[in-house]
Design a protein around this motif. Structure first.
Motif, PDB file in Angstrom:
ATOM      1  N   ALA A 145       0.842  -1.189   0.000  1.00 21.84           N
ATOM      2  CA  ALA A 145       0.000   0.000   0.000  1.00 21.84           C
ATOM      3  C   ALA A 145       0.878   1.240   0.000  1.00 21.84           C
ATOM      4  O   ALA A 145       2.034   1.203   0.436  1.00 21.84           O
ATOM      5  N   SER A 146       0.308   2.333  -0.496  1.00 21.66           N
ATOM      6  CA  SER A 146       0.984   3.628  -0.417  1.00 21.66           C
ATOM      7  C   SER A 146      -0.058   4.699  -0.149  1.00 21.66           C
ATOM      8  O   SER A 146      -1.239   4.552  -0.496  1.00 21.66           O
ATOM      9  N   VAL A 147       0.386   5.770   0.497  1.00 22.24           N
ATOM     10  CA  VAL A 147      -0.472   6.927   0.764  1.00 22.24           C
ATOM     11  C   VAL A 147       0.294   8.179   0.375  1.00 22.24           C
ATOM     12  O   VAL A 147       1.525   8.165   0.292  1.00 22.24           O
ATOM     13  N   ALA A 148      -0.433   9.255   0.114  1.00 22.13           N
ATOM     14  CA  ALA A 148       0.232  10.500  -0.277  1.00 22.13           C
ATOM     15  C   ALA A 148      -0.662  11.692   0.036  1.00 22.13           C
ATOM     16  O   ALA A 148      -1.890  11.605  -0.062  1.00 22.13           O
ATOM     17  N   SER A 149      -0.021  12.795   0.393  1.00 23.00           N
ATOM     18  CA  SER A 149      -0.741  14.052   0.599  1.00 23.00           C
ATOM     19  C   SER A 149      -0.188  15.154  -0.295  1.00 23.00           C
ATOM     20  O   SER A 149      -0.608  16.302  -0.189  1.00 23.00           O
ATOM     21  N   ARG A 163      -3.961  -0.625   8.231  1.00 25.70           N
ATOM     22  CA  ARG A 163      -2.662   0.062   8.230  1.00 25.70           C
ATOM     23  C   ARG A 163      -2.679   1.252   7.270  1.00 25.70           C
ATOM     24  O   ARG A 163      -2.095   2.305   7.558  1.00 25.70           O
ATOM     25  N   THR A 164      -3.336   1.084   6.145  1.00 25.53           N
ATOM     26  CA  THR A 164      -3.414   2.176   5.175  1.00 25.53           C
ATOM     27  C   THR A 164      -4.213   3.342   5.748  1.00 25.53           C
ATOM     28  O   THR A 164      -3.819   4.508   5.627  1.00 25.53           O
ATOM     29  N   GLU A 215      -2.388   9.620  10.005  1.00 27.28           N
ATOM     30  CA  GLU A 215      -1.143  10.238  10.460  1.00 27.28           C
ATOM     31  C   GLU A 215      -0.799  11.469   9.633  1.00 27.28           C
ATOM     32  O   GLU A 215      -0.059  12.345  10.091  1.00 27.28           O
ATOM     33  N   ARG A 216      -1.347  11.544   8.415  1.00 23.62           N
ATOM     34  CA  ARG A 216      -1.120  12.687   7.528  1.00 23.62           C
ATOM     35  C   ARG A 216      -2.266  13.683   7.589  1.00 23.62           C
ATOM     36  O   ARG A 216      -2.364  14.557   6.737  1.00 23.62           O
TER      37      ARG A 216
END
Length: 264
Positions: A101-105, A148-149, A155-156
């Motif tokens: 998984a990946s996350v981005a802001s 988790r994702t 957290e962001r």
């Protein structure tokens, strides 16, 4: 660059509430240059995006370039291992990170996962400031990759989070053994989840000890556990729809489609 909502072959998520500043897309097997068994299933070129499935490397590079041409940035390509690791999709990577998984802001950062029966889940905060993508086979789903994702998004700064369930193996095709059912029963946190698990597994007719599992229902259960209540999608079957989707369960040697999301 062009907006993938408009001019790229694939599925634009029917996703109520998705903020206008977020782009999302799920590719299909059509529109590329890969040849059989990675083609479009009709004698034409396929849009296989996986470098690890035995396809001609130049064809995969060309397919990825076709996709790249309609994106605002380079996707965060992952080496998926059916785990729960989440990376920042906006970071420059030295190689291909081992994660699911990946996350981005960051505007222009593209979160992407590849699948060929496993479940892709796209995420967006309600305000469109944080996005994410997760690859959820039954093992990763049971282990908590979706939770988790969601945690990484919060957290962001993400508040309310929306999720979309992309093309995966459908409940009439996903035959599993007793060990899969038991894994979810063992992981259930309360009676409500145990009931949800038992409803998601139906005994396979004439197949002793085998079940037909609804991965979409299991994902909704896990998302609810993570506090995600606004969930869309979940109507596809990669195995049954050979005209649109690659399927490992159906074909064995096959390509990979992608589900991706980004802030504009």
């Amino acid at each position: 660059m062009a907006d993938a909502r408009v001019d790229f072959p694939g599925i634009v998520p029917d996703w109520p509430g998705l903020p206008a500043n977020v782009g999302a897309l799920s590719t299909v097997r059509l529109g590329g240059v890969s040849q059989a068994p990675y083609g479009d299933g009709q004698g034409g070129g396929g849009l296989n995006l996986g470098v690890h499935v035995g396809d001609n490397a130049a064809a995969v590079t060309a397919n990825r370039a076709l996709l790249q041409a309609v994106l605002p940035g380079t996707p965060a390509w992952l080496s998926q291992v059916h785990g729960v690791a989440v990376v920042d999709g906006a970071l420059p990577f030295d190689g291909t990170p081992e994660a699911d998984a990946s996350v981005a802001s960051t505007p222009g950062a593209v979160c992407l996962v590849m699948t060929a029966d496993c479940l892709p889940v796209l995420f967006s905060s309600q305000d469109g400031q944080v996005v994410g993508a997760a690859h959820a086979g039954w093992r990763g789903l049971a282990a908590g990759v979706l939770q988790r994702t969601v945690e990484a998004m919060r957290e962001r700064g993400a508040g309310e989070i929306l999720a979309w369930l992309g093309p995966a193996i459908g409940p009439q095709q996903f035959e599993v053994g007793q060990e899969v059912l038991q894994a979810y029963l063992d992981g259930a946190q309360d009676d409500g989840e145990r009931q949800a698990v038992t409803q998601a597994f139906v005994a396979a007719p004439g197949r002793d000890g085998k079940y037909l599992a609804d991965i979409y229902a299991l994902a909704r259960m896990m998302l609810l556990r993570a506090g995600v209540k606004q969930v869309s999608g979940g109507q596809y079957c990669t195995v049954s729809d050979a005209a649109r989707f690659y399927s490992y369960r159906r074909d064995g040697v096959t390509g990979r489609q992608a589900s991706l999301i980004w802030r504009k």
